[in-house]
Design a protein around this motif. Structure first.
Motif, PDB file in Angstrom:
ATOM      1  N   UNK A   1     -31.250 -21.111  18.789  1.00 41.26           N
ATOM      2  CA  UNK A   1     -30.534 -20.244  19.711  1.00 41.26           C
ATOM      3  C   UNK A   1     -31.083 -20.461  21.108  1.00 41.26           C
ATOM      4  N   UNK A   2     -30.363 -19.950  22.105  1.00 38.89           N
ATOM      5  CA  UNK A   2     -30.863 -19.992  23.469  1.00 38.89           C
ATOM      6  C   UNK A   2     -30.210 -21.020  24.363  1.00 38.89           C
TER       7      UNK A   2
ATOM      8  N   UNK B   1     -34.319 -22.770  30.782  1.00 40.31           N
ATOM      9  CA  UNK B   1     -33.814 -22.189  29.553  1.00 40.31           C
ATOM     10  C   UNK B   1     -34.934 -22.189  28.537  1.00 40.31           C
ATOM     11  N   UNK B   2     -34.872 -21.244  27.605  1.00 44.23           N
ATOM     12  CA  UNK B   2     -35.841 -21.229  26.515  1.00 44.23           C
ATOM     13  C   UNK B   2     -35.078 -21.226  25.197  1.00 44.23           C
ATOM     14  N   UNK B   3     -35.278 -22.282  24.427  1.00 44.71           N
ATOM     15  CA  UNK B   3     -34.679 -22.398  23.116  1.00 44.71           C
ATOM     16  C   UNK B   3     -35.606 -21.809  22.059  1.00 44.71           C
ATOM     17  N   UNK B   4     -34.989 -21.227  21.040  1.00 46.25           N
ATOM     18  CA  UNK B   4     -35.748 -20.697  19.912  1.00 46.25           C
ATOM     19  C   UNK B   4     -35.221 -21.303  18.624  1.00 46.25           C
ATOM     20  N   UNK B   5     -36.106 -21.428  17.655  1.00 42.66           N
ATOM     21  CA  UNK B   5     -35.724 -21.924  16.333  1.00 42.66           C
ATOM     22  C   UNK B   5     -36.431 -21.058  15.302  1.00 42.66           C
TER      23      UNK B   5
ATOM     24  N   UNK C   1     -40.502 -22.536  19.829  1.00 48.88           N
ATOM     25  CA  UNK C   1     -39.805 -22.405  21.099  1.00 48.88           C
ATOM     26  C   UNK C   1     -39.851 -23.717  21.879  1.00 48.88           C
ATOM     27  N   UNK C   2     -38.877 -23.866  22.757  1.00 49.32           N
ATOM     28  CA  UNK C   2     -38.904 -24.967  23.719  1.00 49.32           C
ATOM     29  C   UNK C   2     -38.549 -24.380  25.074  1.00 49.32           C
ATOM     30  N   UNK C   3     -39.561 -24.222  25.910  1.00 50.02           N
ATOM     31  CA  UNK C   3     -39.350 -23.746  27.273  1.00 50.02           C
ATOM     32  C   UNK C   3     -39.012 -24.947  28.136  1.00 50.02           C
ATOM     33  N   UNK C   4     -37.861 -24.894  28.768  1.00 53.85           N
ATOM     34  CA  UNK C   4     -37.383 -26.022  29.560  1.00 53.85           C
ATOM     35  C   UNK C   4     -37.255 -25.580  31.022  1.00 53.85           C
TER      36      UNK C   4
ATOM     37  N   UNK D   1     -26.987 -31.723  22.912  1.00 49.82           N
ATOM     38  CA  UNK D   1     -27.179 -30.771  21.822  1.00 49.82           C
ATOM     39  C   UNK D   1     -28.630 -30.896  21.377  1.00 49.82           C
ATOM     40  N   UNK D   2     -29.317 -29.783  21.336  1.00 45.27           N
ATOM     41  CA  UNK D   2     -30.726 -29.764  20.972  1.00 45.27           C
ATOM     42  C   UNK D   2     -30.876 -29.281  19.531  1.00 45.27           C
TER      43      UNK D   2
END
Length: 128
Positions: free
Chosen positions: A7-8, A18-22, A85-88, A98-99
């Motif tokens: 998500x994110x 952006x910060x992605x979460x898994x 998380x992936x803080x970008x 697409x991540x």
């Protein structure tokens, strides 16, 4: 079996963040090394970042990054929340893709084929 849900993702202007979460479920999260990969239209999937499984060894929690994101992206994990998380930061148009979140039993690796579990992906679009 492990289920991974990202998500994110979203639309952001160049230079933004952006910060992605898994979120992971199904298997002891601490035993999994986790990675982020991305795939842009017309391109092959590529490695972005990875973090080793938790543990007391020297390798526990260590990270590695693709050269293209080093210094801009940060991968982290929260074992209590079973989430990686992936803080970008300082996003560029070439980060549009697409991540995907991935997990594997064992130490981290850049090779996507070595990962056992994959999420469905989340779209990141960076407008210039």
């Amino acid at each position: 079996q492990v289920q991974l849900v990202e998500s994110g993702g979203g639309l952001v202007q160049a230079g933004g963040s952006l910060k992605l979460s898994c979120a992971a479920s199904g298997r002891t999260f601490s035993s999994l090394s986790m990675g982020w990969f991305r795939q842009a239209p017309g391109k092959e999937r590529e490695f972005v970042a990875a973090i080793n499984r938790s543990g007391g060894s020297w390798s526990g929690g260590s990270t590695r990054y693709a050269d293209s994101v080093k210094g801009r992206f940060t991968i982290s994990r929260d074992s209590a929340k079973r989430t990686v998380y992936l803080q970008m930061n300082s996003l560029k148009s070439e980060d549009t893709a697409v991540y995907y979140c991935a997990g594997r039993v064992g130490l981290y690796t850049d090779y996507g084929w070595a990962y056992d579990y994959w999420g469905q992906g989340t779209q990141v679009t960076v407008s210039s």
